[in-house]
Design a protein around this motif. Structure first.
Motif, short mmCIF file in Angstrom:
data_model
loop_
_atom_site.label_atom_id
_atom_site.label_comp_id
_atom_site.label_asym_id
_atom_site.label_seq_id
_atom_site.Cartn_x
_atom_site.Cartn_y
_atom_site.Cartn_z
N ALA A 1 5.63 11.97 9.56
CA ALA A 1 4.72 10.88 9.22
C ALA A 1 3.30 11.38 9.15
N SER A 2 2.54 10.86 8.22
CA SER A 2 1.14 11.25 8.07
C SER A 2 0.36 10.10 7.45
N GLY A 3 -0.98 10.27 7.44
CA GLY A 3 -1.83 9.29 6.78
C GLY A 3 -2.60 8.38 7.71
N GLY A 4 -2.37 8.49 9.01
CA GLY A 4 -3.11 7.67 9.94
C GLY A 4 -4.56 8.08 10.01
N GLY A 5 -5.35 7.27 10.67
CA GLY A 5 -6.76 7.57 10.83
C GLY A 5 -7.53 6.39 11.35
N LEU A 6 -8.83 6.51 11.30
CA LEU A 6 -9.75 5.46 11.75
C LEU A 6 -10.27 4.71 10.53
N VAL A 7 -10.18 3.40 10.58
CA VAL A 7 -10.62 2.58 9.45
C VAL A 7 -11.25 1.31 10.00
N GLN A 8 -12.20 0.77 9.26
CA GLN A 8 -12.81 -0.49 9.66
C GLN A 8 -11.90 -1.67 9.31
N ALA A 9 -12.06 -2.73 10.04
CA ALA A 9 -11.31 -3.95 9.75
C ALA A 9 -11.53 -4.35 8.29
N VAL B 1 -3.02 5.01 13.95
CA VAL B 1 -3.88 4.17 13.14
C VAL B 1 -4.80 3.40 14.09
N THR B 2 -6.09 3.55 13.87
CA THR B 2 -7.09 2.85 14.67
C THR B 2 -7.97 2.01 13.75
N VAL B 3 -8.02 0.72 14.02
CA VAL B 3 -8.79 -0.20 13.21
C VAL B 3 -9.94 -0.73 14.06
N SER B 4 -11.14 -0.43 13.65
CA SER B 4 -12.32 -0.87 14.40
C SER B 4 -12.81 -2.21 13.87
N LYS C 1 -6.41 -5.10 10.46
CA LYS C 1 -7.04 -5.83 11.55
C LYS C 1 -7.03 -4.96 12.80
N PRO C 2 -7.94 -5.23 13.73
CA PRO C 2 -7.93 -4.45 14.99
C PRO C 2 -6.57 -4.48 15.69
N GLU C 3 -5.86 -5.58 15.57
CA GLU C 3 -4.55 -5.68 16.24
C GLU C 3 -3.48 -4.83 15.56
N ASP C 4 -3.79 -4.22 14.43
CA ASP C 4 -2.86 -3.27 13.81
C ASP C 4 -2.97 -1.87 14.41
N THR C 5 -3.93 -1.69 15.30
CA THR C 5 -4.11 -0.40 15.95
C THR C 5 -2.86 -0.03 16.75
N ALA C 6 -2.30 1.14 16.46
CA ALA C 6 -1.06 1.57 17.10
C ALA C 6 -0.68 2.94 16.59
N ALA C 7 0.29 3.54 17.25
CA ALA C 7 0.96 4.71 16.69
C ALA C 7 2.09 4.20 15.81
N GLY D 1 -10.13 -2.74 5.87
CA GLY D 1 -9.86 -1.55 5.08
C GLY D 1 -8.38 -1.32 4.84
N SER D 2 -8.09 -0.19 4.22
CA SER D 2 -6.72 0.14 3.85
C SER D 2 -6.37 1.58 4.24
N LEU D 3 -5.10 1.79 4.47
CA LEU D 3 -4.55 3.13 4.68
C LEU D 3 -3.16 3.16 4.06
N ARG D 4 -2.73 4.35 3.66
CA ARG D 4 -1.36 4.53 3.20
C ARG D 4 -0.71 5.60 4.05
N LEU D 5 0.36 5.23 4.72
CA LEU D 5 1.13 6.17 5.50
C LEU D 5 2.24 6.74 4.64
N SER D 6 2.57 8.00 4.90
CA SER D 6 3.68 8.65 4.21
C SER D 6 4.67 9.17 5.24
N CYS D 7 5.92 9.25 4.84
CA CYS D 7 6.97 9.80 5.69
C CYS D 7 7.80 10.74 4.83
N ALA D 8 7.61 12.03 5.03
CA ALA D 8 8.35 13.04 4.27
C ALA D 8 9.62 13.41 5.02
N ALA D 9 10.75 13.34 4.34
CA ALA D 9 12.04 13.59 4.96
C ALA D 9 12.64 14.89 4.48
#
Length: 125
Positions: free
Chosen positions: A5-13, A121-124, A86-92, A15-23
């Motif tokens: 899994a990859s693509g996590g990071g810090l983003v403001q409320a 993923v950290t949402v500020s 949203k901030p509540e989306d903050t998680a591994a 915002g957007s991120l795209r996670l990837s999962c390479a198998a």
């Protein structure tokens, strides 16, 4: 079997991120995939799941309309597009794979024998 899994990071409320999962090490196109998340001090919860063909999609109520799960079997990769974060989306966030899912089991961690490492993923606010 390896799920990366990859693509996590810090983003403001908002915002957007795209996670990837390479198998690798499995016939990815024959496996269903799920995304789970775990916030500190909380249980691991389902976020979204997709059948091997992509014909059936499942979402947690908390992410419906904001997140989109997809897959590219030719690239052996699954994705989780996360919008309006949203901030509540903050998680591994973890990706997982299993041979078959349906409406009665897609949300259970025990359904998935294969797991990737988490991406944070950290949402500020």
């Amino acid at each position: 079997v390896q799920l990366q899994a990859s693509g996590g990071g810090l983003v403001q409320a908002g915002g957007s991120l795209r996670l990837s999962c390479a198998a690798s090490g499995l016939a990815f196109g024959s496996y269903a995939m799920g995304w789970f998340r775990q916030a500190p001090g909380k249980e691991r919860d389902i976020v979204a799941a997709i059948t091997w063909s992509g014909s059936n999609l499942y979402y947690a109520d908390s992410v419906k309309g904001r997140f989109t799960i997809s897959r590219d079997n030719a690239k052996n990769t699954g994705y989780l597009q996360m919008n309006s974060l949203k901030p509540e989306d903050t998680a591994a966030y973890y990706c997982a794979a299993t041979q078959r899912i349906h409406s009665a089991n897609y949300y259970r961690g025990s359904t998935y024998p294969y797991w990737g490492q988490g991406t944070l993923v950290t949402v500020s606010s």
